[in-house]
Write a protein that holds these residues in place. Sequence first.
Motif, PDB file in Angstrom:
ATOM      1  N   VAL A   1      28.032  45.965  37.519  1.00  0.00           N
ATOM      2  CA  VAL A   1      28.171  44.688  38.215  1.00  0.00           C
ATOM      3  C   VAL A   1      29.527  44.635  38.911  1.00  0.00           C
ATOM      4  N   VAL A   2      29.689  43.647  39.788  1.00  0.00           N
ATOM      5  CA  VAL A   2      30.954  43.427  40.485  1.00  0.00           C
ATOM      6  C   VAL A   2      31.680  42.263  39.812  1.00  0.00           C
ATOM      7  N   LEU A   3      32.965  42.460  39.531  1.00  0.00           N
ATOM      8  CA  LEU A   3      33.784  41.435  38.880  1.00  0.00           C
ATOM      9  C   LEU A   3      34.913  40.980  39.798  1.00  0.00           C
ATOM     10  N   GLU A   4      35.432  39.796  39.503  1.00  0.00           N
ATOM     11  CA  GLU A   4      36.616  39.308  40.210  1.00  0.00           C
ATOM     12  C   GLU A   4      37.785  40.262  39.959  1.00  0.00           C
ATOM     13  N   GLY A   5      38.599  40.494  40.982  1.00  0.00           N
ATOM     14  CA  GLY A   5      39.716  41.411  40.844  1.00  0.00           C
ATOM     15  C   GLY A   5      40.770  40.946  39.874  1.00  0.00           C
ATOM     16  N   ASP A   6      40.896  39.627  39.661  1.00  0.00           N
ATOM     17  CA  ASP A   6      41.927  39.118  38.748  1.00  0.00           C
ATOM     18  C   ASP A   6      41.380  38.844  37.350  1.00  0.00           C
ATOM     19  N   PHE A   7      40.143  39.293  37.069  1.00  0.00           N
ATOM     20  CA  PHE A   7      39.586  39.086  35.729  1.00  0.00           C
ATOM     21  C   PHE A   7      40.302  39.974  34.738  1.00  0.00           C
ATOM     22  N   ASP A   8      40.793  39.341  33.675  1.00  0.00           N
ATOM     23  CA  ASP A   8      41.501  40.067  32.629  1.00  0.00           C
ATOM     24  C   ASP A   8      41.363  39.300  31.327  1.00  0.00           C
ATOM     25  N   GLY A   9      41.454  40.012  30.205  1.00  0.00           N
ATOM     26  CA  GLY A   9      41.430  39.359  28.905  1.00  0.00           C
ATOM     27  C   GLY A   9      42.808  38.881  28.525  1.00  0.00           C
ATOM     28  N   ASP A  10      42.947  38.343  27.301  1.00  0.00           N
ATOM     29  CA  ASP A  10      44.242  37.836  26.844  1.00  0.00           C
ATOM     30  C   ASP A  10      45.296  38.935  26.811  1.00  0.00           C
ATOM     31  N   ASP A  11      44.890  40.137  26.356  1.00  0.00           N
ATOM     32  CA  ASP A  11      45.825  41.249  26.296  1.00  0.00           C
ATOM     33  C   ASP A  11      45.398  42.398  27.189  1.00  0.00           C
ATOM     34  N   GLY A  12      44.539  42.098  28.164  1.00  0.00           N
ATOM     35  CA  GLY A  12      44.082  43.121  29.084  1.00  0.00           C
ATOM     36  C   GLY A  12      42.832  43.845  28.645  1.00  0.00           C
ATOM     37  N   ASP A  13      42.459  43.720  27.391  1.00  0.00           N
ATOM     38  CA  ASP A  13      41.288  44.438  26.900  1.00  0.00           C
ATOM     39  C   ASP A  13      40.541  43.599  25.860  1.00  0.00           C
ATOM     40  N   ASN A  14      40.583  42.302  26.027  1.00  0.00           N
ATOM     41  CA  ASN A  14      39.949  41.421  25.052  1.00  0.00           C
ATOM     42  C   ASN A  14      39.362  40.217  25.774  1.00  0.00           C
TER      43      ASN A  14
END
Length: 385
Positions: free
Chosen positions: A142-155
């Motif tokens: 799928v395509v995601l927003e470029g600024d999508f990130d988790g709390d620590d980058g991987d969560n």
Amino acid sequence: MSMKRQSQDDSKSTLDAGSSEDKRRRSLPSFSSVITEVMNMSKVQHFMEPVLEPLIRKVVKEEVELALRKYMTTIKRNCGKDVFACELRSLKLKFLDLISPPVFTGTRIEGEESSLKVALVDVLTGEVVCSGPESCAKVEIVVLEGDFDGDDGDNWTADEFKNNIVREREGKKPLLTGDAFLYLKEGIGWVSDISFTDNSSWTRSRKFRLGARLVDSFEGISVREAKTESFIVRDHRGELYKKHHPPSLSDEVWRLEKIGKDGAFHRRLSKERVNTVKDFLTLLYLDPTRLRNVLGTGMSTKMWEVTVEHARTCLLDKKVYLYYTSVSGPKTGVVFNIVGQVMGLFPDCQFVSADKLSETQKACIHNKYEQICFIDLFFFFIYQS
């Protein structure tokens, strides 16, 4: 009479006091007995410590384990299914490659080394899950927003991942074209021929990410989604006019920096039959002054330096040419490469590279051979091409 009774009472009190003091002194242990008792206690402690300590540890351990079992039994009884959720096997999807830039619409998305790959990895061990039904699962890209990130980058949560999926703009084609689904084989899957149909300039971050999520579900297993780094997607028409780094000899001359396709510099070079990067380099090495005049005053000194530097990054083959200037008398040959750059001299059947030539020899090349080399070699290279 009263004085006699008083005297007897006083003497009796004195005797009682003396006897009490004597009893107290007899009841106190002597200093030597105290020392002896302490030493005896130390010996007992030293003897009992290796025996009692393991026993105490064992008892404490058994009591703690029993208390934990009782606690877990109570929790399971009260919480039911919630406990089993905590005991799920944790896996995650992971992109094994970085996306190769630049990315254009209509162009296949590739990894930096090869095709883009996705793997199913055990969160605890970090190893690829190469067995079991989950190792053959179906995955969606799928395509995601470029600024999508988790709390620590991987969560992140599944809902956060879903809410950051980018859909096509109204009236446009689906954002990804091609097969957006793949099947893992021994835990690894290859992204097939997919490409973007729209650029990323209209999104909030002006960038995209690719995401991967499991389509299948497995009881007792939780799988976290994957995402790539963010990247810009440009329209395909931008690829048609992009510069090549490094350029090749056969590239059209407008592939060089500061020379626009069908622009003024491009038209001037075309009139002088300088159509490719090879033509540009040949004229640069044989007659740089003429090349500079062809481009004219519209190209500033800074622009000229950028264009020339870009052209010199071109990869050349190892073919060289030897040119003799006279038939009679001592022969001195000049060695050129494919674009007319002087590589050295060949006097008396001995090659001398250009970096070892004296200033006099260099001046000789430029003064004595300049015109004849340009006339003969320039047309010779055109004929060879």
